[in-house]
Design an enzyme around this catalytic site. Structure first.
Site, PDB file in Angstrom:
ATOM      1  N   GLN A 239      10.355 -56.519  22.094  1.00  0.00           N
ATOM      2  CA  GLN A 239       9.143 -55.765  21.723  1.00  0.00           C
ATOM      3  C   GLN A 239       8.025 -56.022  22.737  1.00  0.00           C
ATOM      4  O   GLN A 239       7.244 -55.119  23.052  1.00  0.00           O
ATOM      5  CB  GLN A 239       8.704 -56.170  20.313  1.00  0.00           C
ATOM      6  CG  GLN A 239       7.559 -55.362  19.747  1.00  0.00           C
ATOM      7  CD  GLN A 239       7.454 -55.432  18.235  1.00  0.00           C
ATOM      8  OE1 GLN A 239       7.755 -54.467  17.547  1.00  0.00           O
ATOM      9  NE2 GLN A 239       7.021 -56.564  17.714  1.00  0.00           N
ATOM     10  N   ASN A 242       7.987 -53.540  25.638  1.00  0.00           N
ATOM     11  CA  ASN A 242       7.250 -52.295  25.371  1.00  0.00           C
ATOM     12  C   ASN A 242       5.754 -52.536  25.482  1.00  0.00           C
ATOM     13  O   ASN A 242       5.006 -51.720  26.033  1.00  0.00           O
ATOM     14  CB  ASN A 242       7.582 -51.761  23.972  1.00  0.00           C
ATOM     15  CG  ASN A 242       9.031 -51.346  23.860  1.00  0.00           C
ATOM     16  OD1 ASN A 242       9.909 -52.184  23.609  1.00  0.00           O
ATOM     17  ND2 ASN A 242       9.311 -50.079  24.072  1.00  0.00           N
ATOM     18  N   GLU A 243       5.318 -53.672  24.945  1.00  0.00           N
ATOM     19  CA  GLU A 243       3.883 -54.010  24.965  1.00  0.00           C
ATOM     20  C   GLU A 243       3.381 -54.133  26.402  1.00  0.00           C
ATOM     21  O   GLU A 243       2.338 -53.575  26.766  1.00  0.00           O
ATOM     22  CB  GLU A 243       3.669 -55.332  24.205  1.00  0.00           C
ATOM     23  CG  GLU A 243       2.255 -55.866  24.316  1.00  0.00           C
ATOM     24  CD  GLU A 243       1.937 -56.935  23.265  1.00  0.00           C
ATOM     25  OE1 GLU A 243       2.691 -57.085  22.291  1.00  0.00           O
ATOM     26  OE2 GLU A 243       0.917 -57.628  23.421  1.00  0.00           O
ATOM     27  N   ARG A 244       4.138 -54.854  27.219  1.00  0.00           N
ATOM     28  CA  ARG A 244       3.684 -55.094  28.603  1.00  0.00           C
ATOM     29  C   ARG A 244       3.696 -53.801  29.415  1.00  0.00           C
ATOM     30  O   ARG A 244       2.789 -53.563  30.224  1.00  0.00           O
ATOM     31  CB  ARG A 244       4.562 -56.180  29.242  1.00  0.00           C
ATOM     32  CG  ARG A 244       4.281 -57.531  28.633  1.00  0.00           C
ATOM     33  CD  ARG A 244       5.272 -58.619  28.980  1.00  0.00           C
ATOM     34  NE  ARG A 244       4.963 -59.814  28.186  1.00  0.00           N
ATOM     35  CZ  ARG A 244       5.780 -60.844  28.012  1.00  0.00           C
ATOM     36  NH1 ARG A 244       6.979 -60.859  28.586  1.00  0.00           N
ATOM     37  NH2 ARG A 244       5.409 -61.872  27.274  1.00  0.00           N
ATOM     38  N   LEU A 247       0.636 -51.777  28.305  1.00  0.00           N
ATOM     39  CA  LEU A 247      -0.611 -52.334  28.854  1.00  0.00           C
ATOM     40  C   LEU A 247      -0.776 -51.947  30.318  1.00  0.00           C
ATOM     41  O   LEU A 247      -1.877 -51.637  30.778  1.00  0.00           O
ATOM     42  CB  LEU A 247      -0.614 -53.866  28.704  1.00  0.00           C
ATOM     43  CG  LEU A 247      -0.875 -54.376  27.280  1.00  0.00           C
ATOM     44  CD1 LEU A 247      -0.576 -55.872  27.179  1.00  0.00           C
ATOM     45  CD2 LEU A 247      -2.318 -54.112  26.848  1.00  0.00           C
TER      46      LEU A 247
END
Ligand SMILES: Cc1cc2nc3c(=O)[nH]c(=O)nc-3n(C[C@H](O)[C@H](O)[C@H](O)COP(=O)(O)OP(=O)(O)OC[C@H]3O[C@@H](n4cnc5c(N)ncnc54)[C@H](O)[C@@H]3O)c2cc1C
Length: 382
Positions: A239, A242-244, A247
């Site tokens: 997960q 996806n976050e990185r 961002l």
């Protein structure tokens, strides 16, 4: 070169129009308020199909490709403020990917569907007072009691945390040391034992609410576990990718706006009888930063294409976020400097961007942790 289709270009126009109408004009008010109205904004985004671009249509998603996610975040970053882009990305790419990839059908019906149709706001809660970079040190514990988990602990720095209807919680579910004892659990925030202790006062990203949360003898069904108990660490690491990536996409949009606005300002501001932009040092510096931004943008696109091919994007996500954080801080400082005193004034976007930019080097794993991951991936460390 990445192949954006007509549909991608249409989506870009749609998101840009939406952000310029529904987000941009409220920047000052939401920054002053310390949060944006997530339920209200997400309902509008859901009506345009923007909350679940890549997700399965069976749960209200659009079944689109990852380039659509790139477009969404670049445009939200471009219009700003970054705090709102962050809060939206938590909903679309930070709190929901695990549920979508690993959750049971029943769990997705109950929690993913309302998150994608804009009825529910969600958060991801990993960080604790004594566990940030070192996720394995987390202490929030879920103990099995019959068909339930009983959860005790606290989480810090949770984006959207004061408004969330449910939380993707990473908790310790066994005494197994290392990576094996953690699980991801969906926690509805209307459950007795959940409390928002306080909204945290931040240097930047002020339009995004960040909360300290506690869980006291909080009981949820064991069926709220996302995926496999004990595999929560690995699911969260996935997960985090996806976050990185998200961002990094937001950062590119925000930096593009910063450079454009600064160039526009230098064209109209005069000193020594000529526009400031005529000073080669200023123009060359912007050109240099713009060139580095181009490289990052193309790197992001290569990452997105690798993601669409189903490849492991760990290295892409790590390098992209590291470079996004470093470049964002440099561009923010340069843009403020090139505005002179007015750039230092609270009423100027330069001041806001200067305060916002460090988050790209902290949230979703710090620069140092990106270097740690990278040095291991590249074999510099065991
Ligand atoms: C605006 C904002 C929003 C956030 N939103 C969320 C959210 O929604 N959900 C959530 O769970 N968390 C969230 N976070 C928390 C964020 O993920 C953590 O702050 C981050 O992972 C770092 O953890 P920490 O703050 O505990 O720093 P620490 O782990 O205490 O690190 C302190 C310093 O030591 C360095 N360091 C640590 N380990 C090493 C090492 N091995 N080698 C070299 N240097 C090291 C770090 O890089 C850092 O510079 C948010 C943070 C911010 C600022």
């Amino acid at each position: 070169m990445v192949a954006f289709s007509d549909e991608h270009h249409m989506l870009r126009r749609l998101v840009r129009d939406f952000a310029e109408k529904e987000i941009g004009p409220y920047t000052v008010a939401w920054e002053a308020n310390g949060s944006f109205p997530a339920h209200e904004l997400f309902a509008k985004m859901a009506a345009l199909g923007l909350l679940g671009l890549e997700y399965d249509p069976a749960y209200g998603g659009q079944g689109a490709d990852h380039l659509c996610t790139v477009v969404l975040h670049e445009e939200l970053g471009r219009v700003g403020p970054a705090g709102v882009a962050l809060g939206i990305a938590v909903q679309t790419d930070m709190a929901t990917p695990s549920l979508h990839h690993f959750g049971s059908d029943e769990l997705k019906q109950r929690y993913l569907v309302p998150a994608l149709n804009g009825e529910a706001v969600c958060s991801v809660a990993v960080t604790e007072p004594d566990a940030g970079s070192d996720v394995t040190a987390l202490r929030t514990r879920a103990v099995r009691d019959g068909d339930d988990w009983v959860i005790n602990g606290s989480k810090h720095y949770v984006t959207n945390g004061t408004q969330a209807d449910w939380i993707c919680l990473l908790a310790r579910t066994s005494d197994e040391p290392g990576y094996g004892g953690l699980s991801q659990i969906v926690v509805p925030t209307d459950t007795p034992g959940f409390q928002v202790q306080r909204r945290l006062d931040k240097l930047g990203m002020r339009s995004s609410d960040t909360a300290e949360l506690t869980f006291t003898d909080l009981r949820v069904p064991a069926s709220n576990t996302i995926g496999t108990p004990g595999l929560g660490f690995y699911q969260q690491m996935s997960q985090f990718q996806n976050e990185r990536l998200a961002l990094g996409y937001i950062a590119v949009g925000a930096m593009e706006t910063a450079l454009t606005r600064t160039a526009d300002y230098l064209k109209v501001r005069h000193a020594f009888g000529r526009p400031l932009i005529d000073n080669q040092h200023l123009g060359f510096t912007l050109a240099e930063l713009s060139a580095r931004l181009d490289m990052l943008r193309q790197y992001n696109y290569a990452a997105a294409e690798a993601y669409m091919r189903g490849e492991d994007v760990d290295r892409f996500a790590t390098v992209g976020k590291l470079q996004a954080g470093r470049l964002a801080r440099e561009i923010a400082a340069t843009c403020l400097q090139f505005h002179g005193a007015v750039g230092y004034m609270e009423e100027m976007w330069t001041a806001r961007f200067f305060r916002d930019s460090p988050v790209w080097s902290i949230g979703g794993g710090t620069d140092e942790i990106m270097l740690y991951v990278l040095s291991r991936l590249d074999g510099y460390h065991a």
